[in-house]
Enzyme design. Structure first.
Site, PDB file in Angstrom:
ATOM      1  N   ASP A 215       0.850  -1.193   0.000  1.00 46.65           N
ATOM      2  CA  ASP A 215       0.000   0.000   0.000  1.00 46.65           C
ATOM      3  C   ASP A 215       0.886   1.243   0.000  1.00 46.65           C
ATOM      4  O   ASP A 215       1.958   1.220  -0.593  1.00 46.65           O
ATOM      5  CB  ASP A 215      -0.958  -0.066   1.203  1.00 46.65           C
ATOM      6  CG  ASP A 215      -2.235   0.720   0.966  1.00 46.65           C
ATOM      7  OD1 ASP A 215      -2.133   1.920   0.682  1.00 46.65           O
ATOM      8  OD2 ASP A 215      -3.333   0.151   1.053  1.00 46.65           O
ATOM      9  N   HIS A 238       1.986   2.028  -3.273  1.00 43.85           N
ATOM     10  CA  HIS A 238       1.176   3.124  -3.810  1.00 43.85           C
ATOM     11  C   HIS A 238       1.872   4.479  -3.780  1.00 43.85           C
ATOM     12  O   HIS A 238       1.249   5.498  -4.031  1.00 43.85           O
ATOM     13  CB  HIS A 238      -0.161   3.206  -3.070  1.00 43.85           C
ATOM     14  CG  HIS A 238      -1.015   1.985  -3.257  1.00 43.85           C
ATOM     15  ND1 HIS A 238      -2.254   1.846  -2.684  1.00 43.85           N
ATOM     16  CD2 HIS A 238      -0.798   0.854  -3.959  1.00 43.85           C
ATOM     17  CE1 HIS A 238      -2.751   0.664  -3.023  1.00 43.85           C
ATOM     18  NE2 HIS A 238      -1.885   0.045  -3.789  1.00 43.85           N
TER      19      HIS A 238
END
Ligand SMILES: *[C@@H]1O[C@H](CO)[C@@H](O)[C@H](O)[C@H]1NC(C)=O
Ligand SMILES: *[C@@H]1O[C@H](CO)[C@@H](O)[C@H](O)[C@H]1NC(C)=O
Ligand SMILES: *[C@@H]1O[C@H](CO)[C@@H](O)[C@H](O)[C@H]1NC(C)=O
Ligand SMILES: *[C@@H]1O[C@H](CO)[C@@H](O)[C@H](O)[C@H]1NC(C)=O
Ligand SMILES: *[C@@H]1O[C@H](CO)[C@@H](O)[C@H](O)[C@H]1NC(C)=O
Length: 404
Positions: A215, A238
């Site tokens: 993430d 991310h």
């Protein structure tokens, strides 16, 4: 001469006891059972906190099990936790003694150092397969690996955190905390494993670090200022994000965030700011510097998204009320996996202001039949210096005439 000698001796006599008496506690001497350091660490922590000279707690080389630890200050003197070995969590998160708690929590301490070259291993490979929080609201929340709350003037250096069951590290409500040579490692497909989540604080530095996760590399929450993220390598994952912000009315400003000399490899984003539309908060996000960033096959190298509305959780009718201003974007280069290499999707009610764009050199390396790199500009007031490749805001400055 004589007098100088005496002064020197006097200073020496004052200084030596301070360093010579630094107490070192090796957890092995405090009741480790079958490699489980849970009880020993708590006991030694209490002793070390009570030392009137600088104290050091050592978790030596080797593999140790730690069920859970809530380590709380204050201390009488600076305290160092030197982790040389690998500290492993139990594989089953249901076995955490306090299911509401994180795995390792360090609270209310100043002058703390976490060091030693060791690893915190969340041991989460099994737990990830059970994590259905993305579709089930009543899911079991998995613990965060390392949680720092209300800590001041502290350093976390030469530490690896691996395979956390949730966010790897949370740093909240703290002041002047540095992560240096910090390493986060989890597979790209692990759910919700943000590298570092930082919020509500002043003076956070993340430097010389490598963050590979599923993430966000670093995610920033509200009420945050004076953050420096420098010499960090992110990806997979991310990328670095500010937000999402704006969902709750009580959220406070974010300011003076510098992201400098970082490299992003195969990450979904480089730097992303996300704010919710149709949301009540009116905080400001200001004084941001994104400089000297190297993108390697990054999907969105720089993106300001004020219409962040995942899973249709909001409505897009009302624009975000968050003002973004004073953003410097300078010397961004490398490759993008999508065509829009810079995206300014700013709010119609609060356009992005005072955006300064310096040298940009970003190439699109996806499907060549789609054409070259582009930028996307909505409600952004910017000035540019230097050279930009691709040219800025070409689409919006020369919109296609509407069909009659
Ligand atoms: C803390 O240290 C003092 C001496 O510095 C000692 O008298 C006291 O018993 C210690 N307390 C604990 C809880 O260890
Ligand atoms: C950290 O600093 C803040 C602000 O100066 C202070 O209120 C707080 O008590 C400090 N916390 C610790 C653990 O020293
Ligand atoms: C910040 O914390 C570091 C590490 O403890 C310390 O050396 C430094 O003096 C602190 N800076 C300020 C401004 O307090
Ligand atoms: C930029 O980051 C790279 C890689 O982390 C490092 O080798 C280099 O020294 C950094 N440059 C500066 C100016 O800090
Ligand atoms: C580039 O990124 C895309 C999307 O993340 C990925 O599918 C692709 O494998 C990457 N290419 C390389 C060469 O790593």
């Amino acid at each position: 001469m004589e007098q100088n000698h005496l002064i020197f001796l006097a200073i020496f006599a004052l200084l030596v006891p301070l360093s010579a008496h630094a107490a070192t506690f090796d957890i092995r001497q405090h009741g480790v059972q079958n490699g489980d350091i849970t009880a020993a660490l708590l006991k030694v922590w209490k002793l070390a906190c009570n030392e009137s000279t600088p104290a050091k707690v050592v978790i030596p080389k080797g593999e140790w099990t730690l069920k859970q630890a809530l380590l709380v200050g204050p201390t009488k003197s600076p305290l160092e936790l030197q982790v040389e070995g690998t500290v492993k969590a139990l594989a089953d998160p249901h076995q955490l003694p306090n299911k509401e708690g994180e795995w390792v929590t360090i609270n209310y301490i100043s002058g703390f150092t976490l060091s030693g070259g060791g690893t915190f291993d969340g041991n989460a490979k099994i737990a990830w397969t059970k994590n259905d929080c993305h579709k089930n609201k009543n899911c079991m929340k998995l613990p965060i690996n390392l949680s720092f709350n209300f800590i001041n003037n502290s350093i976390i250096k030469d530490i690896t955190t691996k395979d956390s069951k949730n966010f790897h590290v949370n740093l909240i409500s703290s002041r002047n905390v540095t992560f240096q040579r910090f390493r986060v490692s989890a597979p790209a497909e692990s759910p919700n494993t943000d590298g570092l989540h930082i919020a509500r604080g002043v003076g956070y530095n993340i430097i010389d670090s490598i963050i590979e996760t599923g993430d966000d590399c670093v995610s920033m929450g509200d009420e945050l200022s004076d953050v420096l993220i420098k010499n960090v390598r992110c990806g997979p994952g991310h990328g670095i994000s500010i937000g999402s912000l704006g969902k709750n009315i009580q959220e406070k400003d974010v300011s003076r965030i510098t992201i400098d000399n970082c490299t992003f490899i195969n990450s979904d984003n480089g730097v992303r700011i996300k704010t919710w539309p149709s949301a009540p908060a009116t905080l400001k996000i200001t004084d941001l510097k994104f400089t000297n960033l190297n993108m390697v096959n990054v999907s969105n190298p720089i993106i300001i998204d004020q219409q962040y509305c995942p899973w249709n959780l909001c409505s897009l009718d009302k624009a975000s009320l968050i003002q973004i201003s004073k953003v410097k974007i300078e010397n961004i280069k490398g490759t993008s996996f999508t065509q829009d290499v810079l995206i300014f999707s700013c709010s119609t009610s609060k356009p992005c202001q005072d955006v300064q764009i310096g040298n940009i050199d970003l190439r699109f390396t996806g499907d060549p039949t789609l054409g070259g790199a582009t930028t996307k500009c909505q409600n952004v007031k910017y000035v540019s210096t230097g050279k930009q490749n691709p040219p800025l805001c070409a689409k919006s400055s020369a919109p296609k005439p509407l069909p009659k």
